[in-house]
Design a protein around this motif. Structure first.
Motif, PDB file in Angstrom:
ATOM      1  N   VAL A  18       3.448  -7.119 -31.423  1.00  0.00           N
ATOM      2  CA  VAL A  18       4.404  -7.168 -32.535  1.00  0.00           C
ATOM      3  C   VAL A  18       4.625  -8.623 -32.941  1.00  0.00           C
ATOM      4  CG1 VAL A  18       6.810  -6.764 -33.197  1.00  0.00           C
ATOM      5  CG2 VAL A  18       5.539  -4.991 -31.974  1.00  0.00           C
ATOM      6  N   LYS A  19       4.770  -9.483 -31.953  1.00  0.00           N
ATOM      7  CA  LYS A  19       4.982 -10.903 -32.221  1.00  0.00           C
ATOM      8  C   LYS A  19       3.776 -11.496 -32.958  1.00  0.00           C
ATOM      9  CE  LYS A  19       5.983 -15.074 -29.769  1.00  0.00           C
ATOM     10  NZ  LYS A  19       5.683 -15.700 -28.489  1.00  0.00           N
ATOM     11  N   TYR A  70      -1.863   1.850 -31.566  1.00  0.00           N
ATOM     12  CA  TYR A  70      -2.392   0.502 -31.773  1.00  0.00           C
ATOM     13  C   TYR A  70      -3.352   0.497 -32.966  1.00  0.00           C
ATOM     14  CZ  TYR A  70      -4.912  -3.801 -30.574  1.00  0.00           C
ATOM     15  OH  TYR A  70      -5.498  -5.039 -30.598  1.00  0.00           O
ATOM     16  N   ASN A 111       4.039 -12.962 -36.719  1.00  0.00           N
ATOM     17  CA  ASN A 111       3.651 -14.366 -36.881  1.00  0.00           C
ATOM     18  C   ASN A 111       2.571 -14.531 -37.932  1.00  0.00           C
ATOM     19  OD1 ASN A 111       4.795 -16.498 -35.589  1.00  0.00           O
ATOM     20  ND2 ASN A 111       3.922 -15.958 -33.618  1.00  0.00           N
ATOM     21  N   TRP A 158      -2.683  -7.658 -23.715  1.00  0.00           N
ATOM     22  CA  TRP A 158      -1.698  -7.568 -24.774  1.00  0.00           C
ATOM     23  C   TRP A 158      -0.645  -6.536 -24.435  1.00  0.00           C
ATOM     24  CZ3 TRP A 158      -1.650 -10.993 -28.646  1.00  0.00           C
ATOM     25  CH2 TRP A 158      -2.813 -11.715 -28.868  1.00  0.00           C
ATOM     26  N   SER A 159       0.603  -6.934 -24.440  1.00  0.00           N
ATOM     27  CA  SER A 159       1.677  -5.971 -24.281  1.00  0.00           C
ATOM     28  C   SER A 159       2.117  -5.583 -25.692  1.00  0.00           C
ATOM     29  CB  SER A 159       2.834  -6.622 -23.523  1.00  0.00           C
ATOM     30  OG  SER A 159       3.326  -7.703 -24.266  1.00  0.00           O
ATOM     31  N   GLY A 160       2.882  -4.492 -25.789  1.00  0.00           N
ATOM     32  CA  GLY A 160       3.389  -4.079 -27.097  1.00  0.00           C
ATOM     33  C   GLY A 160       4.172  -5.189 -27.768  1.00  0.00           C
ATOM     34  N   LYS A 161       4.986  -5.867 -26.971  1.00  0.00           N
ATOM     35  CA  LYS A 161       5.832  -6.939 -27.503  1.00  0.00           C
ATOM     36  C   LYS A 161       4.969  -8.083 -28.042  1.00  0.00           C
ATOM     37  CE  LYS A 161       9.217 -10.050 -25.796  1.00  0.00           C
ATOM     38  NZ  LYS A 161       9.368 -10.722 -24.501  1.00  0.00           N
ATOM     39  N   ALA A 162       3.938  -8.437 -27.289  1.00  0.00           N
ATOM     40  CA  ALA A 162       3.055  -9.536 -27.706  1.00  0.00           C
ATOM     41  C   ALA A 162       2.354  -9.190 -29.011  1.00  0.00           C
ATOM     42  CB  ALA A 162       2.036  -9.829 -26.609  1.00  0.00           C
TER      43      ALA A 162
END
Ligand code: UDP
Ligand code: MG
Length: 321
Positions: A210-211, A130, A215, A204-208
């Protein structure tokens, strides 16, 4: 009056403590304050707790989202609801030391400073992956947008003028940290150490993440479009080398040798074309999102002291400025 805005998502273990700590701090320093909790579609008892507090305590306002819209939306909802002459954004987990709010307030009080920015002196407990990605992410944003975002945080005090400016910004895909730098104004910095989260887990997840990164990079820079151009140049160089090789094989090598080159070229070109289309498509999708002019969030109800019964707003009304 000082408004403290606290986005809260599944924070049942933290909201009461945060309210108590901030409240006590304000009383001690005799600062008139309100705390605006924005419940970002929590699935636990967060709303129950904050709405009860808002009914009990005139210093507390509670805003409820109809679903989880994300921290960014919660921040902007808080800014729109807040009534203070200045607003401070803070996390519900007390990772941003509350005493720093007083420090920020004193700087603002002296006048002349519109934004007091909290900068991370140290980052607290964080996953090394992270850490690395956030370093890259901010490098990219810094280089391409000219905003110095390294070690910045959402922990900021904003003057009413800045809040009004942010509320007037029409875009739907927001990045508070960058937007509050982008609007300008006189900025001063304070440094703080990020504490460890005591209750609950990071939301926060990993996917969130990255998004969030994708963005914000596309909101503030067109660097990805330049990557396509760079790829084009590289492909061009490679195809020249392969072209020379093909010609060499045709005249001096075996007859069938060119066949694999053609395949390689074909693969390479089509993958580049697809990649470029993907990036362009991404920008088009953002244009599409913005053009819809949807509200950033939908507030279901607001509870605050002078208006005791829950006020139900129509969808989209929150968008009214
Ligand atoms: N948060 C939110 N909506 C979300 C995720 C987080 O309002 O979808 C809030 C959360 O309740 C907290 C703040 O944003 O007050 C920061 O979240 P967290 O502590 O999980 O992030 P981290 O400190 O790990 O960056
Ligand atoms: Mg946190």
């Amino acid at each position: 009056m000082l408004s403290v805005i606290v986005p809260s998502y599944n924070e049942e273990g933290n909201v009461e403590k945060t309210a108590a700590v901030v409240g006590q701090l304000m009383e001690e320093n005799s600062i008139d304050y309100e705390i605006v909790f924005v419940n970002d579609g929590s699935r636990d008892r967060t709303w129950e707790l904050i709405s009860a507090m808002a009914k009990r305590d005139r210093h507390i306002a509670a805003v409820n989202f109809s679903r989880n819209f994300g921290k960014e939306s919660a921040i902007f909802a808080g800014l729109e609801v807040a009534k203070g002459d200045c607003c401070v954004l803070m996390d519900c987990d007390l990772q941003f030391p509350p005493q720093v709010i007083i420090e920020m307030y004193r700087i603002w009080e002296k006048g002349g400073v519109d934004v007091v920015e909290g900068r991370k002196k140290s980052r607290g407990k964080e996953n090394p992956v992270y850490k690395l990605f956030s370093l890259w992410f901010y490098k990219l944003i810094n280089n391409s947008s000219g905003l110095d975002m390294q070690d910045s945080s959402d922990f900021k005090l904003l003057d009413r003028a800045v809040v009004d400016a942010l509320n007037r910004m029409p875009e739907r895909l927001t990045f508070f940290r960058a937007m509050s730098s982008w609007v300008g104004f006189n900025t001063e910095k304070v440094y703080f150490d990020v504490a460890d989260r005591e209750i609950g887990e990071s939301k926060w997840s990993g996917k969130a993440l990255v998004k969030f990164a994708v963005n914000n990079i596309t909101s503030f820079t067109s660097a990805p479009l330049q990557i396509v151009t760079a790829c084009g140049v590289i492909t061009f160089v490679i195809s020249i080398i392969l072209g020379i090789n093909t010609l060499y094989n045709k005249f001096w090598g075996g007859a069938g040798a060119g066949f694999s080159t053609v395949i390689i070229l074909q693969l390479l070109t089509s993958s580049i074309v697809m990649f470029s289309l993907g990036v362009i498509g991404y920008y088009i999708s953002k244009i599409y999102e913005e053009i819809k002019q949807r509200p950033r969030y939908i507030i279901r109800d607001i509870v605050r002291q002078e208006n005791t019964d829950d006020k139900t707003q129509d969808q989209g009304e929150s968008d009214g400025k």
